[in-house]
Design an enzyme around this catalytic site. Structure first.
Site, PDB file in Angstrom:
ATOM      1  N   LYS A   1       2.127  -4.667  10.911  1.00 37.79           N
ATOM      2  CA  LYS A   1       0.766  -4.724  11.463  1.00 37.79           C
ATOM      3  C   LYS A   1       0.811  -5.407  12.809  1.00 37.79           C
ATOM      4  O   LYS A   1       1.668  -6.255  13.049  1.00 37.79           O
ATOM      5  CB  LYS A   1      -0.141  -5.533  10.524  1.00 37.79           C
TER       6      LYS A   1
ATOM      7  N   LYS B   1       0.825  -1.213   0.000  1.00 43.42           N
ATOM      8  CA  LYS B   1       0.000   0.000   0.000  1.00 43.42           C
ATOM      9  C   LYS B   1       0.860   1.265   0.000  1.00 43.42           C
ATOM     10  O   LYS B   1       0.648   2.186  -0.802  1.00 43.42           O
ATOM     11  CB  LYS B   1      -0.885  -0.041   1.258  1.00 43.42           C
TER      12      LYS B   1
ATOM     13  N   ASN C   1     -16.420   3.778  11.370  1.00 45.83           N
ATOM     14  CA  ASN C   1     -15.494   4.918  11.318  1.00 45.83           C
ATOM     15  C   ASN C   1     -15.134   5.335   9.904  1.00 45.83           C
ATOM     16  O   ASN C   1     -15.053   6.508   9.599  1.00 45.83           O
ATOM     17  CB  ASN C   1     -14.178   4.536  12.001  1.00 45.83           C
TER      18      ASN C   1
ATOM     19  N   THR D   1      -8.910   8.212   5.457  1.00 46.27           N
ATOM     20  CA  THR D   1      -9.097   6.986   4.665  1.00 46.27           C
ATOM     21  C   THR D   1     -10.247   7.200   3.679  1.00 46.27           C
ATOM     22  O   THR D   1     -10.126   6.910   2.480  1.00 46.27           O
ATOM     23  CB  THR D   1      -9.371   5.776   5.589  1.00 46.27           C
TER      24      THR D   1
ATOM     25  N   SER E   1      -1.224   9.474   8.100  1.00 43.76           N
ATOM     26  CA  SER E   1      -0.386   9.020   9.231  1.00 43.76           C
ATOM     27  C   SER E   1       1.065   9.451   8.993  1.00 43.76           C
ATOM     28  O   SER E   1       1.767   9.850   9.929  1.00 43.76           O
ATOM     29  CB  SER E   1      -0.435   7.497   9.357  1.00 43.76           C
TER      30      SER E   1
END
Ligand code: GLU
Length: 414
Positions: free
Chosen positions: A102, A90, A217, A186, A348
């Site tokens: 992760k 990504k 969210n 996002t 981020s």
């Protein structure tokens, strides 16, 4: 079957299309570090409970490991490994200087008190502290983890290292060094990509019916942003089930109702929605089906019944490789997760930069900075799809693997 096998299949497909150096492929198939920890937590009852946690550092060829932490009762190492590899891919699809990682803890956070959740989070930080850091590995929110959890995370890490190192984690609250715009990044990144798809396909928002699986969210904000652009929101679901609205629904109102009644399902009478199961929702007629829940939602079993023209992946891994083949044959366009949801990690990255030089962007600036990154990501993927005559997912992998291969070679690793 482990979710990581899906990732391996995806890497394989792209590798054979582009003739990837087999050594690069081998590196991508083997995460650099896998950490498993047992976290002792004193429960409110006074008893001690051990929770299992993971952190997988897939690759840092393009930059520090980066990726969220998931709190879920069904998390396992295979899932976290797959998610960590998807983070590497990504970040390189959109060309930001980060690798992939992760984390996860096996827990249903809804069963914990706030105090227990805080102690669990702080315990996890102490357990993985040796392998993380602002220039090393930077976690973030993911399924069931919140800005509050990120604040505890940063605070515990700063105490451990005895200095201000809040850039060790992103997705913090604004009061504790978060980035403006991160909460909607996002979805906003998804909208920027969808705008490009709309130009390409020539569709008009007012005539476009959208269904959202995972009205939380990310999915809830996506619905709000799309409704503002004139798209019709005709279906929404959460873990309890879904609703279909023949004449559309105002997502602001639906979100308000969900907050009050805990699930969209209980809002049926309020907005004239028809109750459907999650399975039925995925097979309902619409133009764009937005997947914003969990993995493996479109699979061999239901891919032939999907009626949407476009499947848009805001969740990670919602479509299996087998389903991809079926959808491609049927002419359904899939906008892959590794491009569609990369706005979150991109903002981020902005947060890391802002923490490092203590200079903060306005929301407008953050979202304006996100736009060209998403558009360039889309253009690179589209160009590879045209060049190789392949799906957008394959093209996104080709785009990322080309960039990662360059980094690996620049660093003299191969
Ligand atoms: N969990 C998000 C993702 O899957 C965000 C990761 C991040 O911001 O590092 O992309």
């Amino acid at each position: 079957m482990s979710l990581f096998e899906n990732t391996l299949k995806q890497i394989n497909r792209a590798a054979s299309l582009m003739n990837l150096d087999p050594n690069v492929k081998t590196l991508m198939e083997n995460p650099q570090r896998i950490v498993e920890v047992n976290i002792p937590v004193k429960m409110d009852s006074g008893s001690l409970k051990i929770f299992k946690g993971f952190r997988v550092q897939h690759s840092n060829y393009a930059g520090p490991y980066k990726g969220g932490i998931r709190y879920h009762q069904d998390v396992d190492m295979g899932e976290v490994t797959a998610l960590s590899a998807w983070m590497s891919i990504k970040c390189s699809v959109v060309g930001i200087p980060l690798g992939g990682g992760k984390g996860g803890i096996i827990v249903n956070p809804k069963e914990l008190s706030l105090g227990e959740l805080e102690r669990l989070t702080r315990g996890y930080v102490r357990a993985i502290e040796p392998v993380i850091g602002p220039d090393k590995d930077v976690p973030a929110p993911d399924v069931n983890t919140t800005p509050q959890i990120m604040d505890w995370f940063a605070d515990e890490y700063c105490k451990l290292v005895g200095k201000d190192a809040k850039g060790v984690v992103t997705g913090k609250t604004l009061e504790h060094g978060g980035s403006k715009g991160r909460n909607i990044a996002t979805a906003q990144g998804g909208v920027y990509v969808l705008d490009e798809v709309a130009k390409e396909k020539g569709f008009n928002p007012a005539d476009t019916k959208v269904i959202i699986q995972g009205f939380g969210n990310v999915g809830g904000v996506m619905a709000q942003l799309l409704a503002k652009k004139g798209y019709q929101i005709v279906g929404a679901s959460d873990s309890q089930g879904g609703l279909i609205f023949e004449n559309g629904v105002d997502p602001d109102k639906l979100l308000g109702c969900k907050a009050e009644k805990t699930t969209v399902v209980n809002c049926d009478i309020d907005f004239g929605g028809k109750r459907v199961s999650n399975e039925e929702l995925l097979e309902t007629e619409c133009d764009i089906l937005i997947l914003a829940a969990l993995e493996n939602q479109i699979n061999e079993g239901n891919a032939s019944n999907v009626k949407a023209k476009i499947v848009f992946e805001l969740a990670n891994g919602p479509t299996t490789p087998e389903a991809d083949e079926i959808l491609a044959k049927r002419g359904v366009m899939v906008i892959p997760d590794i491009l569609a949801n990369s706005g979150g990690v991109t903002v981020s990255w902005f947060e890391m930069l802002q923490n490092a030089d203590n200079n903060y962007l306005t929301e407008e600036e953050a979202l304006a900075k996100l736009l060209p990154i998403m558009v360039d990501g889309w253009k690179a993927v589209k160009a590879n799809a045209d060049k190789y005559g392949c799906t957008l997912r394959e093209a996104a992998y080709v785009t990322a693997l080309t960039r990662i291969e360059e980094k690996i070679k620049e660093k003299g690793i191969l």
